[in-house]
Motif scaffolding. Structure first.
Motif, short mmCIF file in Angstrom:
data_model
loop_
_atom_site.label_atom_id
_atom_site.label_comp_id
_atom_site.label_asym_id
_atom_site.label_seq_id
_atom_site.Cartn_x
_atom_site.Cartn_y
_atom_site.Cartn_z
N TYR A 7 1.07 15.61 -3.25
CA TYR A 7 0.78 14.24 -2.80
C TYR A 7 1.29 13.23 -3.40
CZ TYR A 7 -2.88 10.92 -1.04
OH TYR A 7 -3.52 9.64 -0.43
N LEU A 29 0.98 10.28 5.51
CA LEU A 29 -0.28 10.53 6.07
C LEU A 29 -0.79 9.10 6.43
CD1 LEU A 29 -1.21 12.24 2.46
CD2 LEU A 29 -1.03 13.39 4.72
N GLY A 30 -1.35 9.32 7.67
CA GLY A 30 -2.05 8.16 8.31
C GLY A 30 -3.57 8.28 7.72
N ASP A 47 1.58 9.20 1.06
CA ASP A 47 0.52 7.95 1.11
C ASP A 47 1.33 6.67 0.95
OD1 ASP A 47 -1.62 6.41 1.23
OD2 ASP A 47 -2.49 7.28 -0.54
N LEU A 48 1.04 5.87 2.03
CA LEU A 48 1.53 4.48 2.00
C LEU A 48 0.74 3.52 1.86
CD1 LEU A 48 3.37 4.85 5.87
CD2 LEU A 48 4.35 5.43 3.45
N SER A 49 -0.55 3.91 1.48
CA SER A 49 -1.72 2.96 1.36
C SER A 49 -1.41 1.68 0.15
CB SER A 49 -3.00 3.51 1.05
OG SER A 49 -3.03 4.18 -0.10
N GLN A 50 -0.35 1.80 -0.80
CA GLN A 50 -0.24 0.92 -1.86
C GLN A 50 0.90 -0.16 -1.21
OE1 GLN A 50 -2.34 0.65 -4.31
NE2 GLN A 50 -3.41 2.10 -3.22
N MET A 68 -0.83 0.71 8.21
CA MET A 68 -1.82 1.06 7.35
C MET A 68 -3.43 0.47 7.87
SD MET A 68 -0.93 4.12 6.28
CE MET A 68 -2.46 4.47 5.20
#
Lengths: 264, 152
Positions: A7, A29-30, A47-50, A68
């Motif tokens: 991850y 990953l959405g 993970d694109l959340s940052q 996102m």
């Protein structure tokens, strides 16, 4: 549930894209809601959340929705309720529940080109584009017609226009997938009719749109003819939720209702 | 993989599998109010809050909450008890299995909606399923609870 060996929360899109290309089973990953329903083996989940892609912003020409952004954000954001007759916000309201919509991302929904997608149906009835990291900006319609090439969906761009629009679905139970989804808009360039969950993914009914857009006024008979053209030109099918015949019947009713609402 | 997370205000650090769900993580840590009812992201029973947003813990990877604040029912005991009493006094519950998820979402709703209509309440809670009842008792209790003044 899928399995995943690694991850990585990436610090840039460049890093994400490089990582995506490294291994065939590396995945972006959405919200992982649909992904968890399958059993694929993922090497690295990216993970694109940052990356700050959870923003909805307005500029001169368009509303831009980061990949996102959650469906709940889209539902409650003032811009999404102010613009486009509110149909984008409206389209997500019946998707399971608040908790689900807090998790599901627009990037995951659109990139996957789901046949049952409510939001894809609504966005297709607007002047919508997608921005891909590698592939650049292309129209949503071109994007959903292209084959899956690994890329990263960065944002959704909806060009601002003065429109009236409606979004209507039929569902077997309130929070289930739609059996049929219909978005109709009327703007400066005329009508757009988008029909999704047929059960294949949303498509525009060009013949019906051309017919409507070359008429001066919209009477009862013309609405009937336009509805008939939609049924003729788009493919409808059967699955466990509904038969082709039932879907065609629903399409007639929902499109007629939408056109009547918009023609006043 | 290393994870650092605040659960009900308490800082926890762990080494977990990259594909572990938040649901399994919380259960393993002993937060047994969090349950899995459907395994298809539909029933709302596994609801917890991440940074003050209600989410389905069955569908969120634990790695996603690295550096974040997670709240479970165990962290909201006073509020949960107050609302739980209202559920009980309306005879809302039969088996009670779905209550933790419902309560987590109701407490969230109390913070997000002011004077909601019945329709708004139903829309907010439509992702919480109960298979014993017809929701009428719950709705009575929820309306009473929502009309109470002040922060829950």
């Amino acid at each position: 549930m899928f399995t995943m060996t690694n991850y990585v929360t990436v610090g840039s899109l460049e890093e994400a894209y490089a990582l995506l290309g490294k291994n065939k089973s590396n995945k972006i990953l959405g919200g992982t809601l649909w992904m968890r329903m399958g059993s694929q083996t993922i090497h690295t989940g990216i993970d694109l959340s940052q990356l700050g892609l959870d923003q909805i912003v307005e500029n001169e020409e368009a509303i831009e929705i980061g990949a996102m952004c959650s469906l709940r954000m889209i539902e409650t954001h003032p811009l999404m309720n102010e613009y486009f007759s509110g149909i984008v916000a409206e389209s997500v309201k019946d998707i399971v529940g608040v908790q689900f919509r807090n998790c599901a991302t627009i990037g995951g929904s659109i990139y996957s080109r789901f046949g049952f997608s409510d939001i894809l149906t609504a966005l297709l009835a607007l002047d919508t584009y997608v921005e891909l990291y590698h592939g650049g900006i292309l129209s949503l319609e071109d994007f959903i017609k292209t084959s899956y090439e690994k890329d990263i969906l960065v944002k959704i761009i909806i060009k601002k226009e003065q429109i009236k629009g409606t979004y209507q679905t039929e569902r077997l139970s309130h929070t289930d997938f739609p059996v049929l989804a219909v978005a109709v808009t009327k703007g400066q360039k005329g009508y757009k009719i988008s029909v999704g969950a047929r059960p294949s993914k949303a498509a525009l009914a060009y013949e019906a749109m051309h017919y409507l857009n070359t008429r001066d006024e919209l009477g009862e008979e013309m609405i009937e003819s336009a509805v008939h053209k939609v049924i003729e030109e788009l493919n409808f099918g059967s699955n466990m939720r509904a038969s082709e015949t039932y879907r065609k019947h629903l399409a007639k009713v929902l499109i007629k209702r939408s056109l009547k609402t918009l023609s006043y | 993989m290393k994870i650092k997370v605040w659960v009900n205000g308490k800082l926890v650090q762990d080494d977990i599998a990259p594909d572990m769900t938040l649901f399994n993580y919380l259960r393993d840590k002993g937060y047994k109010s969090v349950k899995c009812g459907c395994d298809t992201s539909n029933c709302g029973l596994c609801t917890v809050w991440v940074e003050e947003k209600a989410v389905l813990s069955c569908s969120v990877l634990a790695m996603r909450v690295d550096g974040k604040h997670v709240t479970t029912l165990e962290g909201l005991q006073d509020e949960a008890e107050a609302f739980g009493m209202m559920l009980a006094s309306e005879g809302a519950e039969q088996c009670g299995y779905c209550s933790p998820g419902l309560i987590m979402n109701v407490l969230r709703m109390k913070r997000e909606l002011k004077n909601p209509t019945d329709e708004e309440i139903k829309a907010y809670l439509s992702g919480n399923l109960c298979r014993c009842t017809g929701y009428m008792g719950q709705l009575r209790a929820i309306k009473k609870y929502m009309s109470q003044n002040g922060e829950a």
